[in-house]
Design a protein around this motif. Structure first.
Motif, PDB file in Angstrom:
ATOM      1  N   UNK A  25       0.828  -1.195   0.000  1.00 37.23           N
ATOM      2  CA  UNK A  25       0.000   0.000   0.000  1.00 37.23           C
ATOM      3  C   UNK A  25       0.861   1.243   0.000  1.00 37.23           C
ATOM      4  N   UNK A  26       0.276   2.351  -0.396  1.00 36.19           N
ATOM      5  CA  UNK A  26       0.955   3.616  -0.222  1.00 36.19           C
ATOM      6  C   UNK A  26       0.013   4.601   0.461  1.00 36.19           C
ATOM      7  N   UNK A 152      -8.357   2.522   4.602  1.00 36.28           N
ATOM      8  CA  UNK A 152      -8.513   2.696   3.158  1.00 36.28           C
ATOM      9  C   UNK A 152      -7.255   2.136   2.493  1.00 36.28           C
ATOM     10  N   UNK A 153      -7.414   1.595   1.276  1.00 35.36           N
ATOM     11  CA  UNK A 153      -6.279   0.991   0.580  1.00 35.36           C
ATOM     12  C   UNK A 153      -5.884   1.810  -0.634  1.00 35.36           C
ATOM     13  N   UNK A 154      -4.603   2.189  -0.679  1.00 37.97           N
ATOM     14  CA  UNK A 154      -4.025   2.866  -1.839  1.00 37.97           C
ATOM     15  C   UNK A 154      -2.942   1.957  -2.422  1.00 37.97           C
ATOM     16  N   UNK A 155      -3.225   1.207  -3.465  1.00 37.36           N
ATOM     17  CA  UNK A 155      -2.178   0.365  -4.049  1.00 37.36           C
ATOM     18  C   UNK A 155      -1.042   1.223  -4.579  1.00 37.36           C
ATOM     19  N   UNK A 156       0.209   0.796  -4.403  1.00 40.08           N
ATOM     20  CA  UNK A 156       1.335   1.573  -4.928  1.00 40.08           C
ATOM     21  C   UNK A 156       1.314   1.591  -6.458  1.00 40.08           C
ATOM     22  N   UNK A 163      -0.924  -4.493 -12.534  1.00 35.50           N
ATOM     23  CA  UNK A 163      -2.314  -4.928 -12.555  1.00 35.50           C
ATOM     24  C   UNK A 163      -3.197  -3.739 -12.946  1.00 35.50           C
ATOM     25  N   UNK A 164      -3.337  -3.475 -14.232  1.00 35.93           N
ATOM     26  CA  UNK A 164      -4.051  -2.286 -14.715  1.00 35.93           C
ATOM     27  C   UNK A 164      -5.484  -2.170 -14.209  1.00 35.93           C
ATOM     28  N   UNK A 165      -6.100  -3.278 -13.815  1.00 36.06           N
ATOM     29  CA  UNK A 165      -7.477  -3.205 -13.323  1.00 36.06           C
ATOM     30  C   UNK A 165      -7.583  -2.411 -12.025  1.00 36.06           C
ATOM     31  N   UNK A 166      -6.442  -2.133 -11.385  1.00 36.02           N
ATOM     32  CA  UNK A 166      -6.436  -1.348 -10.145  1.00 36.02           C
ATOM     33  C   UNK A 166      -6.336   0.154 -10.417  1.00 36.02           C
ATOM     34  N   UNK A 167      -6.317   0.542 -11.662  1.00 34.80           N
ATOM     35  CA  UNK A 167      -6.122   1.954 -12.011  1.00 34.80           C
ATOM     36  C   UNK A 167      -7.121   2.875 -11.304  1.00 34.80           C
ATOM     37  N   UNK A 168      -8.347   2.428 -11.126  1.00 35.97           N
ATOM     38  CA  UNK A 168      -9.369   3.288 -10.515  1.00 35.97           C
ATOM     39  C   UNK A 168      -9.065   3.621  -9.055  1.00 35.97           C
ATOM     40  N   UNK A 169      -8.099   2.897  -8.454  1.00 32.67           N
ATOM     41  CA  UNK A 169      -7.750   3.169  -7.063  1.00 32.67           C
ATOM     42  C   UNK A 169      -6.466   3.988  -6.929  1.00 32.67           C
ATOM     43  N   UNK A 170      -5.908   4.433  -8.034  1.00 31.24           N
ATOM     44  CA  UNK A 170      -4.665   5.198  -7.983  1.00 31.24           C
ATOM     45  C   UNK A 170      -4.904   6.541  -7.295  1.00 31.24           C
ATOM     46  N   UNK A 171      -3.978   6.919  -6.398  1.00 31.63           N
ATOM     47  CA  UNK A 171      -4.061   8.226  -5.754  1.00 31.63           C
ATOM     48  C   UNK A 171      -3.633   9.293  -6.736  1.00 31.63           C
ATOM     49  N   UNK A 172      -4.315  10.428  -6.716  1.00 28.82           N
ATOM     50  CA  UNK A 172      -3.984  11.479  -7.670  1.00 28.82           C
ATOM     51  C   UNK A 172      -4.287  12.855  -7.091  1.00 28.82           C
ATOM     52  N   UNK A 173      -3.578  13.832  -7.611  1.00 28.05           N
ATOM     53  CA  UNK A 173      -3.786  15.233  -7.262  1.00 28.05           C
ATOM     54  C   UNK A 173      -4.529  15.871  -8.429  1.00 28.05           C
TER      55      UNK A 173
END
Length: 251
Positions: A25-26, A152-156, A163-173
């Motif tokens: 996680x990050x 809450x989980x933020x995948x690194x 695993x591109x299917x996790x893109x919707x969980x990417x943290x962003x500014x």
């Protein structure tokens, strides 16, 4: 959607020596850590299992069917674990302490897939764990730097790239205002489970966690991306005994 400042958001560049090539996680640590908890046995009292010898004070756990029954916690219903299908050595129990560590130390034995909590007087609580698959193992000494219930989980980013299917969980500014958002909501399917203990080394978040997980079949296996996972019923018990600052040894 949770939002956090860039100052709180720790990128992979902040990894301490404990970290290897990836982490589970990050997510940033809680802004206010929970207060220390006094080590105390569960309320339920029952004899030690047959064939064991009492050796000093120890928690008395209820039968496995009670320990791993359906549990309501934090507004979520944790499903029962079919404990009969889990090798008994991975079920929570009191054992003789062979860690040689100070009481209150968490020790992860990666060879046997065990996590021990040293209690003193020759005792330890042993939990079964799942570990990092080949390429993500790590070891060293650290401590519990923060704690969170239903995190809450933020995948690194590296995990999302694999695993591109996790893109919707990417943290962003998204707004460019130094406020970050994203991640997976807490819940039964969240990979961090019901509790997370944040592993710090030299005062820095390593991005590794001791955490719960809904996939009980992974206990005793090396399948995660570097973190130490427990069954949700077990991580709730461990969390209740481990305050911030607890030393951690991963062997």
């Amino acid at each position: 959607m949770i939002r956090t400042s860039r100052r709180q958001f720790l990128g992979l560049s902040a990894l301490a020596p404990l970290a290897a090539t990836a982490a589970c996680t990050q997510t940033p640590p809680p802004e206010s850590a929970a207060p220390p908890i006094t080590l105390a046995p569960p309320r339920s009292q029952s004899p030690l299992r047959a064939g064991t010898m009492p050796f000093g004070p120890e928690p008395r756990f209820p039968p496995f069917e009670e320990m791993y029954a359906t549990k309501r916690d934090g507004g979520f219903t944790i499903p029962a674990i079919p404990y009969e299908r889990v090798p008994e050595r991975y079920l929570r129990q009191v054992v003789r302490d062979t860690t040689r560590e100070a009481p209150g130390t968490v020790v992860v034995d990666t060879r046997q897939h065990f996590l021990f909590l040293a209690l003193g007087n020759g005792n330890a609580i042993r939990y079964g764990v799942g570990l990092g698959r080949a390429g993500f193992e790590w070891s060293g000494r650290a401590e519990v730097g923060a704690r969170r219930r239903w995190p809450r989980w933020f995948p690194p980013d590296e995990m999302i790239d694999r695993e591109p299917e996790l893109e919707r969980y990417r943290a962003s500014d998204k707004d460019g205002d130094n406020v970050w958002e994203g991640g997976m909501d807490p819940g039964i399917t969240n990979p961090l489970g019901a509790r997370a203990l944040y592993i710090y080394q030299d005062g820095k978040d390593t991005l590794y966690r001791l955490h719960g997980n809904p996939q009980w079949t992974s206990i005793g296996q090396s399948v995660s991306s570097g973190c130490v996972r427990l069954m949700n019923q077990d991580v709730i018990d461990l969390y209740s005994r481990v305050p911030e600052g607890t030393p951690i040894v991963v062997r």
